[in-house]
Scaffold this active site. Structure first.
Site, PDB file in Angstrom:
ATOM      1  N   GLU A 121     -11.923  15.537 -22.133  1.00 14.14           N
ATOM      2  CA  GLU A 121     -13.325  15.971 -22.143  1.00 14.14           C
ATOM      3  C   GLU A 121     -13.783  15.824 -23.584  1.00 14.14           C
ATOM      4  O   GLU A 121     -13.397  16.594 -24.457  1.00 14.14           O
ATOM      5  CB  GLU A 121     -13.419  17.425 -21.667  1.00 14.14           C
ATOM      6  CG  GLU A 121     -14.804  17.869 -21.321  1.00 14.14           C
ATOM      7  CD  GLU A 121     -15.228  17.543 -19.882  1.00 14.14           C
ATOM      8  OE1 GLU A 121     -14.392  17.059 -19.097  1.00 14.14           O
ATOM      9  OE2 GLU A 121     -16.414  17.771 -19.556  1.00 14.14           O
ATOM     10  N   CYS A 158     -20.249  20.359 -27.133  1.00 13.99           N
ATOM     11  CA  CYS A 158     -20.255  18.990 -26.607  1.00 13.99           C
ATOM     12  C   CYS A 158     -21.483  18.756 -25.743  1.00 13.99           C
ATOM     13  O   CYS A 158     -21.978  17.646 -25.648  1.00 13.99           O
ATOM     14  CB  CYS A 158     -18.982  18.699 -25.832  1.00 13.99           C
ATOM     15  SG  CYS A 158     -18.652  19.859 -24.510  1.00 13.99           S
TER      16      CYS A 158
END
Lengths: 475, 475
Positions: free
Chosen positions: A230, A264
């Site tokens: 990720e 993120c």
């Protein structure tokens, strides 16, 4: 004995903490012990594992104060630290419910061949390594860990060496639940400890930058290990002329600068339909200027320090590059201010930006809001998709239908409609990363648990008739 | 213009065919054309894609004769070639039905936060590369291709350079269905063409050896591409004292030597409970000796030639190593016989084998049946799991319960109960590979289609209320 690693305090720049990575032998022994514990953890079944996690939830609740205190020093910000610690409880409850629903006992069913029945089974990977980042040190160390534990895996977590202070108070809570302590452990360490874990574990979960993610993927391939990555994003937002601009500016400001942009899924590019561009920018600037640094006290404002000193350099470089190429800086100083040894970046609205600038092409991981006009929706979509990333995004429009039409064409795993970064609070949808933003299964929803298990099928001949001889078999 | 590659005929050893790999430029242009075609392929939806595949099924049926003829020359065996060609039709039908069932229109549903709804979506990878092996050249070139096409991907297939003759008649059938021809193509080529495809495609499916699979995984990691690997096996069978030995020997003989053992899911190790070991071996030897080579004619017997000349060397090495270390060869000559330029290996029962021998530890991919006794079921399970592979396996016992008790403890994705290699004929169960036998999602069942799609979630704020401001958000 390995060498200790000094750790910087993001509020004062002092190296006031040391971590002591395990030796290769210690780490290998630890993994061996976890593998041993995993046998029993798998054997007690999903009810037993849920019971242990619920017990852990209580010990965490009792230690919230010390965990939050450590996280505050690790990250320099407080509200997000409290949130991280508080979310453990609801996260455990959510995953326990999903596990109960998605791991039912499997039963036999007929196949297309009358005398052969099928029975599906799920078998956990024995040892999962979780390598987690510094931006939400606690939350992101658990996001893969809890579903892996529920699947029946043992889990060894290596948080970032930049924010390790929360490990000790958290390990105290784990040690109070013996069943859990035999299959869950945190280790201190930097890149070399992570590299050893890629060799030692059966499956690797990594959350972090694209650059490190690529290395992890290559190391995993070298050792033939499955990996879930990720990675970063450069999440776009599209705002059409029909959008509620008051709502859009409030939402995008939050989505861009929460945790000082060190997320993120934060919005890093804002595309606004040209007819409302000026109005949007002036509203965004006005709201931005109401924000304050969380300095001198944690509660003095909303914007904490930049946690990693390397990130300070990156943000400064993006700002320098943008200014050099002609961008206008409408809020903030245009650089990361050093105050008492800490690095503080005021939320920065930029206009006159181009796709030749780093601020529009590389992940900044800071509270920057470059805003660019688009002409017609095709232009807006093309600009939003002009990126190597594909994590998530946001669309603001007058109707859900108009927003969905656009959202369907954005290459990203999660698109918020008329809000920003909703995956930060809604963990139910299943999503994959596009392009360089990640690799492997979703970390949300039932599939997030099942990705830690191998599917196994038993093909059962139910009648003792002779085996098919060569190609007379029924097909 | 690249250099041509000569291709060996497995029945006579002659190099009587040449393939012409595309140049790098030609391959890149081809991929670009496929990407262009994919837009429309995705747009026509699942019904449109099913219609095109059903049309293709008809053109394949009309060309079965020429496809089978080419496959016979490619592989040197006939019954399996007919089977491969005939299975296209049922395979298309099966996948179309699975796709219809598993790709329903997604609808909106509420989330845990009252004013946010979720809508799930699935978006295909644009271009999938399928790199397929020589043992079932047609069947294994389609096993990933058909589900990928149904998912909405364009697919470029590179079959093994050892068995390329079937490509031309198959391409003829594809070109008769223009919608399909714009998103499905086969290319001739060897390793370097495969390596280019890893760079050019968005997702790579590879079926083949562990050694090459490792290289493909590493190349995929280098270019940050997702990969599905279906690699070798050393599938064990366990036969308990209570098993029906007549049935077990017939079934295991089929499972071990069909296609001359050139199958990833063929049984390569047989463990028999010591009390019935001698009886089992004598029955197996007697049945084995009834088999014949398919020589001089395709229909002269059941055992075709060894397709790849490199495989002839590997089988000979495994036999040499076993004999040197004390194994008894109970059937066949103990080496691959060269007859008129072709390599023929008679089905070979071996006893007195140990786990120090290659025949018990490395994939042979030939018609060898090493049989080893075990004492007590724990010993049998430990021996079956003493391997770096974990593809599939088989258990024979007096009751299904006894067999399942054992099967649950075998580390492999598909375990046949009271039969061998049932995944060859039942394609419904979902399974993953264990250990070195593979990587990535199941190639059977609904998940096999969905692995070619990225999950996407739309998080829809349904009320135009103000965005959560900082951490007053509902969690």
């Amino acid at each position: 004995m390995t060498e200790s690693i000094p750790v910087r305090n993001p509020r004062n720049g002092q190296y006031d903490y040391y971590l002591f990575p395990p030796t290769a032998k210690e780490l290998a022994d630890l993994c061996q012990r976890m593998r041993q514990g995993q046998l029993q953890w798998q054997a007690i079944g999903i009810e037993g594992r849920i019971a242990a996690l619920q017990q852990w939830k209580q010990t965490v609740q009792n230690a919230l104060g010390s965990i939050v205190e450590a996280l505050c020093v690790d990250t320099g910000r407080k509200a997000e630290s409290i949130l991280e610690a508080q979310l453990i409880a609801s996260s455990i409850d959510r995953w326990c419910k999903i596990a109960t629903d998605c791991l039912p006992p499997q039963s036999e069913k007929p196949s297309s061949v009358s005398f052969i029945h099928l029975r599906q089974d799920l078998e956990p990977y024995e040892l999962v390594a979780v390598i987690s980042p510094w931006n939400f040190p606690l939350l992101l160390s658990l996001i893969d860990t809890i579903p892996a534990l529920l699947a029946g895996c043992a889990v060894i977590v290596k948080p970032s060496e930049i924010t390790p202070r929360f490990i000790k108070p958290l390990m105290n809570t784990i040690s109070q639940v013996p069943e859990l302590a035999s299959v869950l452990t945190y280790v201190e360490g930097a890149g070399s400890t992570g590299a050893q874990l890629v060799e030692l574990a059966d499956l690797i979960c990594f959350t972090g930058s694209v650059a490190t993610g690529l290395k992890v993927y290559q190391a995993a391939a070298q050792h033939f290990k499955p990996v879930f990555l990720e990675l970063g994003g450069k999440d776009p937002a599209i705002v059409t002329a029909s959008a509620n601009l008051d709502h859009a500016t409030s939402s995008l400001l939050w989505g861009s600068v929460v945790n000082a942009g060190q997320s993120c899924l934060s919005i890093e590019r804002i595309y606004v339909e040209d007819s409302v561009f000026d109005q949007f920018v002036s509203m965004l600037v006005e709201k931005t200027n109401q924000l304050r640094f969380a300095y001198p006290d944690y509660d003095s404002g909303q914007i904490g320090p930049i946690i990693s000193d390397k990130q300070i350099d990156i943000i400064n470089e993006h700002l320098r590059d943008a200014k050099e190429k002609g961008a206008n800086i409408l809020t903030g100083k245009g650089y990361v201010e050093m105050i008492d040894g800490g690095g503080w970046c005021f939320p920065t609205v930029l206009t006159n930006v181009t796709h030749e600038m780093k601020v529009m092409t590389e992940e900044t991981f800071g509270p920057l809001m470059p805003v660019m006009p688009f002409h017609g929706i095709e232009d807006g979509i093309a600009k939003a998709n002009s990126t190597i990333y594909g994590l998530s995004g946001a669309v603001f429009a007058g109707t859900v239908e108009e927003a969905l039409f656009i959202a369907k064409r954005i290459k990203g795993g999660a698109i918020s409609i008329n809000d920003s970064a909703l995956t930060a609070i809604i963990h139910e949808g299943e999503k994959n990363s596009f392009k360089m933003s990640g690799m492997g299964g979703t970390r949300m929803g039932p599939s997030a648990i099942k990705r830690f298990m191998r599917q196994k099928v038993y093909l059962i001949k139910t009648q003792p008739i002779a085996s098919p001889w060569w190609f007379d078999a029924p097909h």
